[in-house]
Design a protein around this motif. Structure first.
Motif, PDB file in Angstrom:
ATOM      1  N   PHE A   4      -1.731   3.064  -7.320  1.00 53.39           N
ATOM      2  CA  PHE A   4      -0.508   3.860  -7.544  1.00 53.39           C
ATOM      3  C   PHE A   4      -0.045   4.562  -6.268  1.00 53.39           C
ATOM      4  CE2 PHE A   4      -3.742   7.080  -8.779  1.00 53.39           C
ATOM      5  CZ  PHE A   4      -3.354   8.143  -7.961  1.00 53.39           C
ATOM      6  N   CYS A  30      -3.821   3.076 -12.617  1.00 52.25           N
ATOM      7  CA  CYS A  30      -3.650   2.002 -11.635  1.00 52.25           C
ATOM      8  C   CYS A  30      -4.377   2.334 -10.326  1.00 52.25           C
ATOM      9  CB  CYS A  30      -2.160   1.800 -11.359  1.00 52.25           C
ATOM     10  SG  CYS A  30      -1.865   0.524 -10.123  1.00 52.25           S
ATOM     11  N   CYS A  90       2.541   2.563  -4.410  1.00 51.80           N
ATOM     12  CA  CYS A  90       3.606   1.972  -5.231  1.00 51.80           C
ATOM     13  C   CYS A  90       4.920   2.742  -5.108  1.00 51.80           C
ATOM     14  CB  CYS A  90       3.145   1.936  -6.688  1.00 51.80           C
ATOM     15  SG  CYS A  90       4.323   1.111  -7.750  1.00 51.80           S
ATOM     16  N   CYS A 131       0.376   3.393 -15.099  1.00 47.96           N
ATOM     17  CA  CYS A 131       0.354   3.834 -13.698  1.00 47.96           C
ATOM     18  C   CYS A 131      -0.737   4.877 -13.433  1.00 47.96           C
ATOM     19  CB  CYS A 131       1.722   4.372 -13.307  1.00 47.96           C
ATOM     20  SG  CYS A 131       3.018   3.125 -13.488  1.00 47.96           S
ATOM     21  N   ARG A 154       7.305  -4.128  -8.051  1.00 40.47           N
ATOM     22  CA  ARG A 154       7.177  -2.692  -8.328  1.00 40.47           C
ATOM     23  C   ARG A 154       6.622  -1.955  -7.113  1.00 40.47           C
ATOM     24  NH1 ARG A 154       4.906  -3.435 -14.540  1.00 40.47           N
ATOM     25  NH2 ARG A 154       6.950  -3.709 -15.502  1.00 40.47           N
ATOM     26  N   CYS A 177      -0.550  -3.278 -14.752  1.00 46.65           N
ATOM     27  CA  CYS A 177       0.880  -3.302 -14.405  1.00 46.65           C
ATOM     28  C   CYS A 177       1.587  -4.290 -15.332  1.00 46.65           C
ATOM     29  CB  CYS A 177       1.043  -3.693 -12.933  1.00 46.65           C
ATOM     30  SG  CYS A 177       2.685  -3.347 -12.298  1.00 46.65           S
ATOM     31  N   PRO A 181       9.119   1.651 -13.095  1.00 45.31           N
ATOM     32  CA  PRO A 181       8.420   0.370 -13.228  1.00 45.31           C
ATOM     33  C   PRO A 181       8.895  -0.483 -14.396  1.00 45.31           C
ATOM     34  CG  PRO A 181       6.915   2.215 -13.668  1.00 45.31           C
ATOM     35  CD  PRO A 181       8.163   2.792 -13.103  1.00 45.31           C
TER      36      PRO A 181
END
Ligand code: SF4
Length: 344
Positions: A219, A216, A222, A213, A161, A206, A227
């Motif tokens: 993020f 997270c 990412c 997210c 991801r 995740c 995702p």
């Protein structure tokens, strides 16, 4: 597209130092207090890693498998000296018994080749029976804090991801790719915390179906916008349905006939004996269990005259002490709870 997913603002691996710090800071605050995280003993780490390979954390924790194992076999010497029956019995309920056998083989190698001192070199640990790249990396990073990357299913998902990878992560090219990213991102210091953090991020934030997210810690690094669609996996093997016919036979003293498994997967464990082909005797129980991609219907036939069969008879009371895989244990519990089969 996930509406709630914040946009990427930093690129990996360029911003890897900030990424590592974010993982370490998040884990330092959110780490679960698992018993295997309280030790730096490489043997104990290996035990936990093999237990967790194909068994859920909740199962290992719930029945204190890890703690009980270390109480019974506190070091490589006690495990190396144990009988196969003791080892299989201690593993009972975890399944995939080859892991227990390999653990004992590994302990014997450490005793014989390293004088009982657990090796610290990655290559030496990788050469132990049943130890692959992930497990060896876990032992050196968790026990010795060596800067070595690890990739399990959680880490592979997070990396796929982060890098918006659309190849199948469980095919050789995909595995090579995620390992290469993992190695590129692993820090020189603080690896024990970083590796644990990356795995836990996959378990808690995740996640497979509902990545969180917004919460997270990485993020900003990412790349994926979808995702839930990652990681891509190779097509699954379809389920195969099979019937397994076995025999339930009690003699006049209440002795239950069992035989030992010979196949690689469960060798040495006790089971209800295979029925003749075609099976005879009244069907007294049917139940289902799954193993890999097989869905098995276990069909138990009551056979009164099984004198000619090989195997050994056990009293109901003695069953508790012998090693037996879960489906047969469950079948016997159900059969013995039935008044028709209760000991007279
Ligand atoms: S939860 Fe996963 S997909 Fe979502 S931002 Fe974090 S790493 Fe990316």
């Amino acid at each position: 597209m996930t509406e709630s997913k914040p946009a990427q603002t930093r690129t990996l691996p360029k911003a890897k130092r900030a990424f590592q710090n974010a993982i370490i800071a998040w884990f330092s605050e959110h780490a679960e207090d698992y018993p295997w995280r309280r030790t730096h003993d490489p043997y104990a780490v290996l035990v936990s890693e093999l237990m967790l390979q194909q068994t859920q954390v909740a199962t290992v924790l719930g029945r204190r498998y890890f703690e009980r194992w270390l109480e019974q076999f506190p070091n490589v010497n006690t495990l190396a000296d144990a009988s196969e029956d003791e080892v299989l019995k201690a593993w009972e309920g975890l399944g995939y018994y080859r892991r227990a056998r390999n653990l004992q083989k590994a302990a014997r190698v450490v005793v014989e080749q390293f004088d009982g001192r657990f090796p610290e070199k990655l290559a030496d640990i990788l050469a132990l029976p049943g130890v692959g790249r992930y497990t060896a990396g876990a032992v050196v990073s968790f026990a010795f804090d060596q800067s070595v990357a690890i990739v399990d299913a959680n880490v592979a998902r997070v990396l796929a991801r982060l890098f918006d990878y659309e190849g199948a992560v469980d095919l050789p090219a995909g595995q090579q790719q995620v390992w290469a990213w993992a190695e590129e991102l692993v820090p020189g210091d603080g690896v024990r915390v970083y590796n644990s953090g990356l795995m836990e991020l996959g378990q808690k934030i995740c996640t497979v179906r509902q990545p969180n997210c917004r919460e997270c810690p990485v993020f900003a690094f990412c790349a994926t916008r979808v995702p839930e669609q990652l990681p891509v996996k190779k097509p699954r093997t379809s389920t195969v349905f099979v019937d397994e016919h076995v025999v339930f036979s009690r003699d006049e003293d209440g002795g239950i006939l069992l035989e030992q498994e010979t196949g690689k997967r469960r060798e040495g464990l006790w089971k209800l004996p295979e029925a003749s082909d075609p099976p005879t005797g009244k069907i007294v129980l049917k139940m289902q269990y799954s193993i890999t991609h097989y869905r098995v219907t276990l069909i138990v036939h009551e056979v009164c005259d099984a004198k000619s069969r090989s195997g050994r008879r056990f009293s109901a009371a003695a069953l508790e002490a012998i090693a037996m895989s879960s489906p047969y244990r469950k079948a016997l519990v159900a059969l013995l709870a039935n008044d028709d089969f209760a000991l007279n």
